[in-house]
Design an enzyme around this catalytic site. Structure first.
Site, PDB file in Angstrom:
ATOM      1  CG  ASP A 159      -1.663  -1.327   1.357  1.00  0.00           C
ATOM      2  OD1 ASP A 159      -2.366  -1.696   0.411  1.00  0.00           O
ATOM      3  OD2 ASP A 159      -1.502  -2.009   2.388  1.00  0.00           O
ATOM      4  CG  HIS A 187      -3.310  -5.197   3.634  1.00  0.00           C
ATOM      5  ND1 HIS A 187      -2.888  -4.408   2.584  1.00  0.00           N
ATOM      6  CD2 HIS A 187      -3.642  -6.373   3.083  1.00  0.00           C
ATOM      7  CE1 HIS A 187      -2.965  -5.100   1.460  1.00  0.00           C
ATOM      8  NE2 HIS A 187      -3.419  -6.295   1.735  1.00  0.00           N
TER       9      HIS A 187
END
Ligand code: NDP
Length: 325
Positions: A159, A187
């Site tokens: 990410d 996440h």
């Protein structure tokens, strides 16, 4: 010469495993002076495919690869392990309830935590990649009471790297021109990529972008939903970029960095309840991470962080309710 470091990869025959193992064996995880011994853990139906990957690893004649072991027994896989990459997980299939998903993963990460507790080397470091990564890491950690909790981490580096790349493209700068990027929280789609602390050319990234609408309605969802966009385009989920992020995560943990994003056990920093495995800005030195302290959190960021952390609390309550932690 240096003793070989034992690196265990679970789900070794999967897509990410295939992209990961060759980079570990070539020295990109731990550096060009560190020999590695690979231990591949798989479920019985995937052992044969893992053997095929091991044959290809042999065929690379990597100078740093001192051995490969393949097993379906977590005790054997984690015996003496120094670096554990927990990639194999039970993916959510159509129509599956969240409770069933968490329960299936409890069946994987509980025995793995126990095996790490029983047999890992004193310096063991664990990275969980398999989803739901933060909560899978929490399950494994809670079954390894003799291992310091800070050795269990989950991956938000993909990410983080996605956020760097999206921002660099928007500002037409190089990723190396960007400092202090942070992913906060889970996440998952609730993650918060923070441009209010990231810096570009001496100002915050938010100021450099100077486009609130882009930041909120394009940047954040693009980063958070990038996985789905890759599936849509490629017809398969991201694998090489996930493997690359796993390499970055462990490499920087071991070798040090001034600033990156890692999901780590909260000590209560930034209002994240103690014990949750949540993503923070961290610095690493001497093989240890530390949450970067003292950042001012504005109302918008507060709201986003709280929402993602709330989701982590709910996941923790759910696995607690199922008796998994
Ligand atoms: P992948 O190798 O593509 O993915 C493995 C895991 O990584 C999934 O949980 C996936 O989550 C997760 N993941 C995290 N970040 C990302 C990302 N950015 N992009 C894609 N995936 C990400 O899965 P495969 O099905 O190819 O392989 C899994 C292997 O694991 C199989 O060989 C299976 O046999 C094995 N396995 C091994 C176990 C064990 O060793 N005990 C237990 C369970 C499975 P998501 O599903 O959300 O994409």
């Amino acid at each position: 010469s240096k003793a070989a470091v034992k690196v265990t990869v679970t789900g070794a025959a999967g897509q990410i495993g295939y992209a990961l193992l060759f980079r570990i064996a070539s020295g990109q995880l731990l550096g060009p002076d560190t020999p590695v011994r690979l231990s591949l853990l798989e479920i019985p139906p995937a052992l044969k495919a893992a053997e095929g990957t091991a044959m290809e690893l042999d065929d690379c004649a990597f100078p740093l690869l001192s051995g490969i072991d393949i097993t379906d027994d977590p005790k054997r896989a984690f015996d003496g392990v120094n670096v554990a990459l927990l990639v194999g997980a039970r993916p959510r299939t159509k129509g599956m309830e969240r409770g069933d998903l968490l329960e299936a993963n409890g069946g994987i990460f509980k025995p793995q935590g126990e095996a790490i507790n029983a047999g890992a080397a004193d310096d063991v470091r664990v990275l969980v990649v398999g989803n739901p990564a933060n909560t899978n890491a929490l399950i494994a950690q809670s079954h390894a009471p003799d291992v310091p909790a800070e050795r269990f981490t989950a991956m938000t580096r993909l990410d983080h790297n996605r956020a760097l790349s999206q921002l660099a493209a928007k500002l037409d700068v190089s990723v190396t021109d960007i400092a202090k990027m942070t992913i906060w929280g889970n996440h998952s789609a609730t993650q918060y990529p923070d441009l209010y602390h990231a810096e570009v050319g001496g100002q915050t990234a938010a100021a450099a972008v100077n486009d609130d609408e882009w930041l909120k309605d394009t940047f954040i969802p693009t980063v958070a939903k990038r996985g789905a966009a890759i599936i849509e385009a490629r017809g398969a989920s991201s694998a090489a970029s996930a493997a690359n992020a796993a390499i970055d995560h462990v490499h920087d943990w071991v070798n040090g960095t001034d600033w990156t994003s890692m999901a780590v056990v909260s000590d209560g920093s930034y209002g994240v309840p103690e014990g949750l495995i949540s993503s923070f800005p961290v610095r690493c030195a001497d093989g240890e991470w530390e949450i970067i302290q003292g950042l001012e959190i504005d109302d918008f960021s507060r709201e986003r962080i709280d929402a993602s952390v709330q989701e982590l609390s709910e996941e923790r309550d759910a696995v607690r309710g199922l008796g998994l932690i």
